[in-house]
Enzyme design. Structure first.
Site, mmCIF file in Angstrom:
data_model
loop_
_atom_site.group_PDB
_atom_site.id
_atom_site.type_symbol
_atom_site.label_atom_id
_atom_site.label_comp_id
_atom_site.label_asym_id
_atom_site.label_seq_id
_atom_site.Cartn_x
_atom_site.Cartn_y
_atom_site.Cartn_z
ATOM 1 N N ARG A 86 0.844 -1.185 0.000
ATOM 2 C CA ARG A 86 0.000 0.000 0.000
ATOM 3 C C ARG A 86 0.888 1.247 0.000
ATOM 4 O O ARG A 86 1.696 1.444 0.905
ATOM 5 C CB ARG A 86 -0.911 0.026 1.232
ATOM 6 C CG ARG A 86 -1.815 1.251 1.233
ATOM 7 C CD ARG A 86 -2.583 1.441 2.518
ATOM 8 N NE ARG A 86 -3.220 2.761 2.468
ATOM 9 C CZ ARG A 86 -3.504 3.492 3.532
ATOM 10 N NH1 ARG A 86 -3.222 3.065 4.750
ATOM 11 N NH2 ARG A 86 -4.066 4.676 3.385
ATOM 12 N N HIS A 131 -3.197 11.050 0.589
ATOM 13 C CA HIS A 131 -2.721 10.761 1.938
ATOM 14 C C HIS A 131 -2.086 12.034 2.502
ATOM 15 O O HIS A 131 -0.882 12.104 2.739
ATOM 16 C CB HIS A 131 -1.724 9.600 1.921
ATOM 17 C CG HIS A 131 -1.524 8.944 3.248
ATOM 18 N ND1 HIS A 131 -1.590 7.581 3.428
ATOM 19 C CD2 HIS A 131 -1.249 9.459 4.470
ATOM 20 C CE1 HIS A 131 -1.357 7.284 4.691
ATOM 21 N NE2 HIS A 131 -1.143 8.414 5.353
ATOM 22 N N GLU A 176 -8.089 8.555 5.930
ATOM 23 C CA GLU A 176 -8.481 9.103 7.228
ATOM 24 C C GLU A 176 -9.088 10.504 7.161
ATOM 25 O O GLU A 176 -8.584 11.459 7.746
ATOM 26 C CB GLU A 176 -7.268 9.114 8.177
ATOM 27 C CG GLU A 176 -6.684 7.743 8.424
ATOM 28 C CD GLU A 176 -5.480 7.742 9.346
ATOM 29 O OE1 GLU A 176 -5.115 6.667 9.826
ATOM 30 O OE2 GLU A 176 -4.910 8.837 9.597
ATOM 31 N N ASN A 317 -7.881 1.767 9.519
ATOM 32 C CA ASN A 317 -6.608 2.067 10.164
ATOM 33 C C ASN A 317 -6.850 2.084 11.667
ATOM 34 O O ASN A 317 -7.707 2.846 12.147
ATOM 35 C CB ASN A 317 -6.074 3.426 9.722
ATOM 36 C CG ASN A 317 -5.629 3.446 8.279
ATOM 37 O OD1 ASN A 317 -5.663 2.427 7.584
ATOM 38 N ND2 ASN A 317 -5.204 4.597 7.809
ATOM 39 N N TYR A 319 -5.014 1.734 15.751
ATOM 40 C CA TYR A 319 -3.821 1.695 16.586
ATOM 41 C C TYR A 319 -4.110 1.349 18.043
ATOM 42 O O TYR A 319 -3.444 0.498 18.619
ATOM 43 C CB TYR A 319 -3.071 3.029 16.498
ATOM 44 C CG TYR A 319 -2.422 3.225 15.153
ATOM 45 C CD1 TYR A 319 -1.127 2.800 14.911
ATOM 46 C CD2 TYR A 319 -3.123 3.799 14.086
ATOM 47 C CE1 TYR A 319 -0.535 2.951 13.658
ATOM 48 C CE2 TYR A 319 -2.544 3.953 12.840
ATOM 49 C CZ TYR A 319 -1.250 3.530 12.635
ATOM 50 O OH TYR A 319 -0.667 3.661 11.390
ATOM 51 N N GLU A 386 -3.794 -0.054 8.061
ATOM 52 C CA GLU A 386 -2.688 0.460 8.866
ATOM 53 C C GLU A 386 -2.805 -0.099 10.262
ATOM 54 O O GLU A 386 -3.894 -0.095 10.854
ATOM 55 C CB GLU A 386 -2.699 1.991 8.980
ATOM 56 C CG GLU A 386 -2.103 2.752 7.836
ATOM 57 C CD GLU A 386 -2.016 4.247 8.128
ATOM 58 O OE1 GLU A 386 -1.830 4.614 9.325
ATOM 59 O OE2 GLU A 386 -2.131 5.033 7.182
#
Length: 495
Positions: A86, A131, A176, A317, A319, A386
């Site tokens: 990606r 991005h 995002e 994505n 985290y 991600e």
């Protein structure tokens, strides 16, 4: 509920046979070559060159020098054994003025060369169109606050489909949009120079425009290119997962609001056709209390139809998780909760800048957010596009110690095992995973530059050659990819 919640027994099993394994990067963070071969300036170029900067020399002018290291980067990917890479296309490298009336042929040539080299090595490109690196020429015209940029993005997307679509089967329109609109047009100090709009309406307007840009680009691909190119296209959404601090109903509602404002805000329009009702009602009430019209824009009925269903899969994505606690809303916010990552006394790996906690590893939260997506959006196909970890103080290490990233390796193990549980136990249609990131790169969170390292390959930014060296995590990820998950030997290895 605590972020130190146990994840349960380790699951030794494998992912489905067609599972996608990949690594990820973005153009500004790795390419460099900021003004070479006809590239125009991006908002980030302007910021790092002309704004008084807290860390001298921290910019993406050279970054990882990937613009000159296609062969090297593809070799890293091939060594990992991943099936996909990606990466993002730099809008100003392709269109220096941001518009299709001036296409940079050397920019087109660069991405064709990269895509060709990937395919030669049996690695499929997964391409993000935007991005965070908006052409400066479009920033000067209002950026994402301008509806005109919506049409400029659609023209740019059409050009990319025309030039690269024959060899690209996975497209991602915008990375995002929620977090970008918050930190670019709302909160201070996170990304490039923010545009502060009164009472926060800029955040909602920018996100609204990005959703419309995505939807229109999706339909261009669907009607004009999908019949011959047969690819998939989606938008990349980010989220934390919120858990209530206590079992009180107020804290549970605060956690629910956290999920709506973090994920539902962007995902509901794409998968359901409109913003969450709670968001619409709450923002309208808070706006009225300030004597303002509703700051959250409305979709027309035609726009609701335009945007609903514009995701061929759910691109996530993710985290970390956060703890939500109810607080009385003040006039400046409608969120109505505070977060506490509960780092005190935690033995979980975490990442701090000074005394400020920015990141805590919460593997169980990945499984929970995947189940939340399944239940709210009718069990769509999901790819984790991600997921990664920044080890505290890693940038200061030298020699073998700098490659022994035990915390990141542990992060990969535990997060991927929770993803496996979501897939095998909870019935989530999980189709792929992309590690963030392939290599250390420029980090824009709080403009940390090269002080925050997420890569599984170390980059020597002091070297003119930008030498890449695999870390412990690269070897571990390679083993997981080769096994398509966890066998007893890899799952129970002490890290």
């Amino acid at each position: 509920m605590s972020l130190n919640e146990e994840e349960g027994d380790f699951l030794n099993d494998v992912f489905p046979d067609d599972f996608v394994w990949g690594a990820a990067s973005s153009a500004y963070q790795v390419e460099g070559g900021w003004n070479e071969d006809g590239k125009g300036p991006s908002a980030w170029d302007t910021y790092t060159h002309h704004v008084k900067y807290p860390r001298k020399g921290y910019n993406g002018d050279i970054a990882c020098d990937s613009y000159h290291k296609i062969d090297e980067d593809v070799a890293l990917l091939k060594n990992l054994g991943v099936s996909h890479y990606r990466f993002s296309i730099s809008w100003p490298r392709l269109l220096p003025r941001g518009t299709v009336d001036h296409v940079n042929p050397l920019g087109v040539q660069y991405y064709k060369k990269l895509i060709g080299k990937l395919l030669e090595n049996n690695i499929q490109p997964a391409v993000t169109l935007y991005h965070f690196d908006l052409p400066q020429a479009l920033v000067d015209c209002g950026g994402w606050l301008s509806r005109d940029v919506v049409d400029k993005f659609v023209e740019y997307a059409r050009l990319c489909f025309q030039e690269f679509g024959e060899n690209v089967k996975i497209w991602m329109t915008i990375n995002e949009p929620g977090i970008y609109s918050r930190v670019r047009y709302g909160e201070r100090g996170m990304l490039e120079p923010e545009v502060k709009a009164e009472s926060g309406e800029g955040t909602y307007q920018a996100a609204h425009n990005m959703l419309l840009a995505h939807a229109k680009a999706w339909h261009v691909y669907d009607k004009e290119f999908r019949p011959s190119q047969n690819g998939k296209i989606t938008i990349v959404l980010d989220s934390d997962f919120f858990v209530p601090k206590t079992e009180s109903e107020a804290d549970k509602q605060a956690a629910y609001r956290g999920m709506l404002w973090s994920l539902g805000w962007m995902a509901d329009p794409v998968f359901k056709g409109d913003y969450p009702e709670m968001m619409k009602t709450t923002i309208e009430e808070k706006s009225r209390a300030k004597g303002l019209p509703c700051r959250l824009p409305s979709f027309s009925e035609e726009e609701k139809k335009l945007i609903k269903g514009t995701a061929d899969f759910f691109s996530l994505n993710f985290y970390c998780g956060q703890v939500a606690e109810h607080v009385a809303c003040n006039p400046d916010t409608e969120w109505g909760y505070e977060t506490d990552q509960e780092l005190k006394g935690s033995k979980k790996p975490h990442w701090e800048v000074g005394a400020v906690p920015l990141f805590v590893a919460t593997p169980f939260a990945l499984r929970k957010v995947l189940v939340w997506i399944k239940e709210r959006y009718n069990n769509p196909d999901v790819m984790i596009t991600e997921n990664g970890f920044c080890c505290q103080g890693e940038e200061e290490l030298q020699g073998p110690e700098a490659l022994n990233d035990v915390e990141r390796t542990d992060f990969i193990k535990r997060y991927l095992n929770e993803a496996l549980k979501a897939c095998k136990i909870d019935g989530v249609n999980l189709k792929g995973y992309f590690i963030w990131s392939l290599m250390d790169c420029f980090e824009w969170i709080n403009v940390l530059g090269f002080n925050a390292r997420f890569g599984i390959y170390r980059v020597d930014f002091e070297s003119a050659d930008r030498t890449r060296t695999p870390k412990k995590s690269a070897f571990y990820y390679k083993e997981i990819v080769a096994n398509n998950g966890f066998k007893t030997s890899i799952g129970m290895n002490k890290l």
